[in-house]
Scaffold this active site. Structure first.
Site, PDB file in Angstrom:
ATOM      1  N   ASP A  64      -6.718 -18.279 -34.657  1.00 46.94           N
ATOM      2  CA  ASP A  64      -7.190 -17.280 -33.931  1.00 46.94           C
ATOM      3  C   ASP A  64      -8.840 -17.293 -33.796  1.00 46.94           C
ATOM      4  O   ASP A  64      -9.452 -16.686 -33.044  1.00 46.94           O
ATOM      5  CB  ASP A  64      -6.456 -16.244 -34.074  1.00 46.94           C
ATOM      6  CG  ASP A  64      -6.520 -15.686 -35.366  1.00 46.94           C
ATOM      7  OD1 ASP A  64      -6.935 -16.476 -36.394  1.00 46.94           O
ATOM      8  OD2 ASP A  64      -6.059 -14.569 -35.745  1.00 46.94           O
ATOM      9  N   HIS A  65      -9.427 -17.600 -35.231  1.00 45.87           N
ATOM     10  CA  HIS A  65     -10.901 -17.229 -35.419  1.00 45.87           C
ATOM     11  C   HIS A  65     -11.766 -18.152 -34.790  1.00 45.87           C
ATOM     12  O   HIS A  65     -12.739 -17.888 -34.208  1.00 45.87           O
ATOM     13  CB  HIS A  65     -11.059 -17.108 -37.049  1.00 45.87           C
ATOM     14  CG  HIS A  65     -10.275 -15.855 -37.531  1.00 45.87           C
ATOM     15  ND1 HIS A  65      -9.059 -15.496 -37.407  1.00 45.87           N
ATOM     16  CD2 HIS A  65     -10.903 -14.777 -38.263  1.00 45.87           C
ATOM     17  CE1 HIS A  65      -8.955 -14.186 -38.182  1.00 45.87           C
ATOM     18  NE2 HIS A  65     -10.103 -13.952 -38.394  1.00 45.87           N
TER      19      HIS A  65
HETATM   20  C1  MIC Z   1     -12.732 -10.447 -40.664  1.00 41.92           C
HETATM   21  O1  MIC Z   1     -12.308  -9.639 -39.986  1.00 41.92           O
HETATM   22  O2  MIC Z   1     -13.955 -10.512 -41.330  1.00 41.92           O
HETATM   23  C2  MIC Z   1     -11.860 -11.503 -40.946  1.00 41.92           C
HETATM   24  C3  MIC Z   1     -12.782 -12.982 -40.204  1.00 41.92           C
HETATM   25  O3  MIC Z   1     -10.734 -11.554 -40.150  1.00 41.92           O
HETATM   26  C4  MIC Z   1     -11.714 -11.893 -42.542  1.00 41.92           C
HETATM   27  C5  MIC Z   1     -11.264 -13.195 -42.677  1.00 41.92           C
HETATM   28  C6  MIC Z   1     -12.335 -14.432 -42.864  1.00 41.92           C
HETATM   29  O4  MIC Z   1     -13.336 -14.031 -43.104  1.00 41.92           O
HETATM   30  O5  MIC Z   1     -11.944 -15.360 -42.457  1.00 41.92           O
HETATM   31  C7  MIC Z   1     -10.766 -10.881 -43.096  1.00 41.92           C
HETATM   32  O6  MIC Z   1     -10.836  -9.681 -42.627  1.00 41.92           O
HETATM   33  O7  MIC Z   1     -10.148 -11.037 -44.033  1.00 41.92           O
HETATM   34 FE1  SF4 Z   2      -9.069  -8.981 -36.466  1.00 36.20          FE
HETATM   35 FE2  SF4 Z   2     -10.807 -10.224 -38.335  1.00 36.20          FE
HETATM   36 FE3  SF4 Z   2     -10.022 -11.460 -36.096  1.00 36.20          FE
HETATM   37 FE4  SF4 Z   2     -11.606  -9.397 -36.143  1.00 36.20          FE
HETATM   38  S1  SF4 Z   2     -11.972 -11.252 -36.846  1.00 36.20           S
HETATM   39  S2  SF4 Z   2      -9.936  -9.725 -34.680  1.00 36.20           S
HETATM   40  S3  SF4 Z   2     -11.043  -8.222 -37.736  1.00 36.20           S
HETATM   41  S4  SF4 Z   2      -8.623 -11.056 -37.875  1.00 36.20           S
END
Ligand code: MIC
Ligand code: SF4
Length: 642
Positions: A64-65
């Protein structure tokens, strides 16, 4: 004395330790989740542990990222994650299906179950009563291998809710209110357990927004009871059988109690660049808004987006304001489509994006130079939007949609009637078939795990020397986030599976010279202030520094997940005995850390080159210290196996 929900769940999952605040407890973990930005490391580590199949009740690997496909890196990572999940008995959620926390809430989370995820917003599942915690990837890998998860036994804070939200106030305003009250370090070492008569008035998506953003308090997790509304939510998700009622005993003991009258809340907003810089929306009236982004794991539910569509219907946002909308899951998208709610969004001038994290982690959607961006997300750290001087404000979806129409901050008193609070319809479409379930039994053995050239094998780290002769390679202030240590954004996040490459960006937005300096020094230490390492769970913020030769950090205090990541990768987290000594540790100072003399909780003197010394202590357990001494957790696990 009766028990809180937190105590009931911990007691049921306790494998070691005593339930005394601050003492280490080991918990059996029922479910895990990983996402692609942290998941490749977690899965490489799981492979390194070499136990074959996951030993949890359920492990889900979400993509998803890092969904942009600019070159081979991210697609290769996705293919690796799909194949390693199939081989290891985990469920795989392909790119575009939705954001891990929204999907987990809808499809898998269970009241009373323990869940750890390699993402700091895993507590979203606390909205239906799961004890859900963010963790480093290696801790998740170990939980997948059936090992317990160790945390300091948290204090339990009861958030006693009375009344009901009125007008434009939303679940988001409950958590923004708490952040304003307690600050980004106010929740460290604590679980926030919600209770009181006001709970019944909050929908499950509102509850999940609140537990999601409890992460910004630095809390271990946040949790709601599982009640009639939880049952109805699970039934509509087609999994009524996952429901178990969960409530605190009437005479439960708590370490602290905070009261909130929901009826007294009004629309709030967090100002740049910290989630605790909270003020009333009305106080900002007149300020122009360049961009509005609605989505993220905090506010991308059907109810948030239906309200957004209702607010925008038949109207048009001004051309000077960009509006981006990312639904949390394909289920949300399908519901919107079915009810004809996509059209009003498009007609209002919004861009409807994929069901992913998107702009929240700087994957596109950056604001204009110095642009004001109102986002329904949970973090507004400097530079995280991808525009270094972007001014990010955090608000509810309803507030954000209303402000998008005005193109500037306005007083909620001028907004007219708030949209009705949305309930899920009786028939909710399932997207269960979009998950890839692992093949049964022997069929999994024949799955080939496919890797690409960006997936670099894990590095072996050496043991801790008896004395560390070193230099302060960088000195930073309070509330340093993991976004400061390892920035987000499309370019850098695509390197999450390649530690040598990503390490070149460590602290790059704080001090461009850092990497070349520490390389020239042949390693060094970091000096920091309070709450060092808050924010994301990304273990790259420990792995990268370790790769560059960081063997210790000396700080006033640490955030929970980052502290665990430092331990996991063999970096000593040392605490100043006298916070004032921070001023005596200058950048470039040479010093010697008597590592062999460090014992759990003792004080040692760090000798400076000028003959002076600085006292440091630690809050490490014997086991944690042994992990650091052996060079990190993977070494410690291997030593135990041999
Ligand atoms: C975030 O919101 O900073 C993330 C990206 O979801 C991170 C995880 C990451 O850095 O991959 C989190 O919140 O743990
Ligand atoms: Fe949630 Fe982290 Fe994804 Fe943003 S990057 S939507 S905070 S899981």
């Amino acid at each position: 004395m009766g028990k809180s929900i937190t105590h009931k769940i911990i007691e049921k999952h306790l494998v070691s330790g005593e339930m005394i605040p601050g003492r280490e407890v080991g918990l059996r973990i029922d479910q895990t989740l990983t996402q692609d930005a942290t998941g490749t490391m977690a899965w490489l580590q799981f492979e390194a542990i070499n136990i074959g199949k996951v030993r949890t009740d359920l492990s889900v690997s979400y993509v998803d990222h890092n969904t942009l496909q600019m070159g081979f890196r991210n697609p290769d990572d996705h293919r690796y994650l799909r194949t390693v999940a199939a081989r290891s008995g985990a469920v795989f959620s392909p790119a575009g299906t939705g954001i891990c926390h929204q999907l987990h809430l809808e499809n898998f989370a269970k009241p009373g179950a323990t869940l750890i995820g390699s993402d700091s917003h895993t507590p979203t599942a606390g909205g239906i009563g799961s004890m859900a915690m963010g963790a480093g990837g290696l801790s998740v890998a170990l939980a997948m291998a059936g090992e317990p998860y160790f945390i300091p036994m948290p204090k339990v804070v009861k958030v006693h809710l009375t009344g009901a939200l009125t007008g434009w106030a939303q679940g988001k305003d409950v958590i923004l209110h708490l952040l304003g009250l307690l600050t980004v370090k106010g929740g460290v070492g604590k679980v926030f357990e919600y209770g009181g008569p006001g709970v019944a008035s909050l929908s499950v998506p509102d509850r999940a927004t609140i537990t999601n953003m409890g992460a910004e308090l630095g809390a271990t997790t946040s949790i709601f009871p599982a009640d009639a509304r939880t049952r109805e939510f699970l039934e509509k998700m087609g999994r009524g059988s996952d429901f178990t009622e969960l409530s605190a005993d009437a005479d439960a003991a708590y370490d602290e109690i905070i009261e909130i009258d929901l009826g007294a809340l009004e629309p709030l907003v967090a100002q740049p660049h910290m989630p605790d810089r909270v003020c009333r929306v009305s106080e900002l009236a007149g300020k122009a808004i360049d961009q509005v982004a609605i989505g993220s794991c905090t506010n991308s539910s059907y109810s948030d987006l239906k309200n957004t569509a209702q607010i925008l219907a038949g109207r048009r946002i001004p051309p000077s304001t960009d509006l981006l909308i990312s639904p949390g899951s394909k289920q949300v998208m399908k519901l919107l489509a079915r009810e004809g709610l996509i059209e009003p969004l498009l007609d209002a001038g919004a861009r409807v994006l994929e069901c992913t994290c998107g702009p929240c982690i700087g994957m596109g959607g950056s604001p204009v130079s110095a642009g004001v961006s109102v986002r329904t997300f949970n973090r507004n750290f400097e530079g995280r939007s991808g525009t270094q001087d972007g001014q990010v404000y955090l608000a509810s979806a309803q507030t954000a949609a209303r402000l998008a129409l005005d193109g500037k901050f306005t007083d909620p008193a001028t907004w007219g009637d708030a949209p009705e609070r949305v309930e899920l319809p009786a028939e909710v479409p399932s997207i269960r078939d979009l998950f890839v379930f692992p093949p049964a039994g022997d069929d999994a053995e024949s799955v080939e795990i496919l890797r690409g050239p960006n997936i670099v094998a894990l590095e072996e780290f050496d043991a801790l020397p008896a004395a560390i002769e070193t230099t302060v390679a960088l000195k930073v202030g309070d509330n340093i986030t993991t976004d400061h240590i390892l920035p987000a954004g499309a370019e850098i996040t695509a390197l999450r599976s390649n530690i040598p490459a990503i390490s070149q960006y460590i602290f790059s937005r704080v001090d461009k010279e850092f990497v070349s300096r520490i390389k020239g020094l042949g390693g060094g230490i970091i000096v920091g202030g309070e709450n060092y390492g808050q924010g994301s769970s990304r273990e790259h913020a420990a792995l990268g520094p370790r790769h560059l030769g960081v063997r210790a950090v000396i700080v006033k205090s640490l955030a929970r997940i980052h502290r665990a990541n430092l331990v996991n990768f063999g970096i000593l987290p040392l605490l100043l005995v006298e916070p004032g000594d921070y001023d005596r540790l200058e950048q470039d100072a040479s010093l010697t850390i008597p590592a062999a003399g460090i014992k759990p909780g003792n004080t040692v003197a760090i000798r400076l080159a000028n003959g002076e010394s600085v006292a440091v202590t630690n809050d490490l357990t014997k086991k944690e210290l042994e992990i650091i001494q052996s060079g990190g957790l993977l070494n410690a696990v291997r030593n135990n196996q041999s």
